[in-house]
Design a protein around this motif. Sequence first.
Motif, PDB file in Angstrom:
ATOM      1  N   ARG A  11      36.183  52.623  48.187  1.00  0.00           N
ATOM      2  CA  ARG A  11      36.042  51.384  47.110  1.00  0.00           C
ATOM      3  C   ARG A  11      34.800  51.601  46.540  1.00  0.00           C
ATOM      4  O   ARG A  11      34.753  50.998  45.268  1.00  0.00           O
ATOM      5  CB  ARG A  11      35.951  50.096  47.956  1.00  0.00           C
ATOM      6  N   LEU A  16      34.821  48.740  42.936  1.00  0.00           N
ATOM      7  CA  LEU A  16      35.578  47.543  43.143  1.00  0.00           C
ATOM      8  C   LEU A  16      34.790  46.844  44.088  1.00  0.00           C
ATOM      9  O   LEU A  16      34.205  47.398  45.145  1.00  0.00           O
ATOM     10  CB  LEU A  16      36.862  47.950  43.611  1.00  0.00           C
ATOM     11  N   GLU A  20      38.353  42.368  44.813  1.00  0.00           N
ATOM     12  CA  GLU A  20      39.045  43.282  43.622  1.00  0.00           C
ATOM     13  C   GLU A  20      39.858  44.185  44.326  1.00  0.00           C
ATOM     14  O   GLU A  20      41.255  44.103  43.958  1.00  0.00           O
ATOM     15  CB  GLU A  20      38.181  43.794  42.684  1.00  0.00           C
ATOM     16  N   LEU A  21      39.597  45.003  45.483  1.00  0.00           N
ATOM     17  CA  LEU A  21      40.569  45.752  46.127  1.00  0.00           C
ATOM     18  C   LEU A  21      41.641  45.096  46.867  1.00  0.00           C
ATOM     19  O   LEU A  21      42.564  45.425  46.781  1.00  0.00           O
ATOM     20  CB  LEU A  21      39.755  46.715  46.878  1.00  0.00           C
ATOM     21  N   SER A  23      42.841  42.345  46.249  1.00  0.00           N
ATOM     22  CA  SER A  23      43.591  42.037  45.154  1.00  0.00           C
ATOM     23  C   SER A  23      44.862  43.040  44.801  1.00  0.00           C
ATOM     24  O   SER A  23      46.061  42.963  44.627  1.00  0.00           O
ATOM     25  CB  SER A  23      43.128  41.033  44.156  1.00  0.00           C
ATOM     26  N   LYS A  24      44.205  44.091  44.365  1.00  0.00           N
ATOM     27  CA  LYS A  24      44.916  45.206  43.718  1.00  0.00           C
ATOM     28  C   LYS A  24      45.927  45.882  44.791  1.00  0.00           C
ATOM     29  O   LYS A  24      46.824  46.287  44.565  1.00  0.00           O
ATOM     30  CB  LYS A  24      43.862  46.200  43.417  1.00  0.00           C
ATOM     31  N   ALA A  25      45.542  45.646  46.103  1.00  0.00           N
ATOM     32  CA  ALA A  25      46.047  46.358  47.355  1.00  0.00           C
ATOM     33  C   ALA A  25      47.385  45.558  47.600  1.00  0.00           C
ATOM     34  O   ALA A  25      48.072  45.961  48.419  1.00  0.00           O
ATOM     35  CB  ALA A  25      45.271  47.081  48.333  1.00  0.00           C
ATOM     36  N   GLY A  26      47.176  44.185  47.349  1.00  0.00           N
ATOM     37  CA  GLY A  26      48.321  43.452  47.675  1.00  0.00           C
ATOM     38  C   GLY A  26      47.723  42.836  49.104  1.00  0.00           C
ATOM     39  O   GLY A  26      48.647  42.652  50.003  1.00  0.00           O
ATOM     40  N   GLN A  49      48.600  50.186  52.554  1.00  0.00           N
ATOM     41  CA  GLN A  49      48.828  49.539  51.325  1.00  0.00           C
ATOM     42  C   GLN A  49      47.352  49.823  50.619  1.00  0.00           C
ATOM     43  O   GLN A  49      47.127  50.162  49.534  1.00  0.00           O
ATOM     44  CB  GLN A  49      49.016  48.032  51.295  1.00  0.00           C
ATOM     45  N   VAL A  50      46.308  49.808  51.507  1.00  0.00           N
ATOM     46  CA  VAL A  50      44.964  49.896  50.912  1.00  0.00           C
ATOM     47  C   VAL A  50      44.705  51.070  50.511  1.00  0.00           C
ATOM     48  O   VAL A  50      44.279  51.939  49.574  1.00  0.00           O
ATOM     49  CB  VAL A  50      43.861  49.368  52.000  1.00  0.00           C
ATOM     50  N   MET A  53      45.812  53.008  47.118  1.00  0.00           N
ATOM     51  CA  MET A  53      45.045  53.052  46.126  1.00  0.00           C
ATOM     52  C   MET A  53      44.207  54.179  45.848  1.00  0.00           C
ATOM     53  O   MET A  53      43.721  54.359  44.680  1.00  0.00           O
ATOM     54  CB  MET A  53      44.123  51.584  46.321  1.00  0.00           C
TER      55      MET A  53
END
Length: 70
Positions: A11, A16, A20-21, A23-26, A49-50, A53
């Motif tokens: 990260r 990030l 931010e991470l 959010s981007k990873a959901g 999910q993380v 990225m």
Amino acid sequence: MGLAKFVKEKRNAVKLTQPELASKAGVGLRFLRDLEQGKETLKMDKVNQVLSMFGYELGPVPKSEQNHDK
């Protein structure tokens, strides 16, 4: 290297913030914070999910002598 350190270093390498991470990873911010703090009980699908990225996913690895002490 442990999972928590790995995620935090990745990260930081892409500059990030945790929000931010997440959010981007959901995933939720609390989940990401728990992940980076090394919480031992996390949902594998969310961890993946993380990791996705950064082009990674969870997988089996041989236990090391260091892990036997836990």
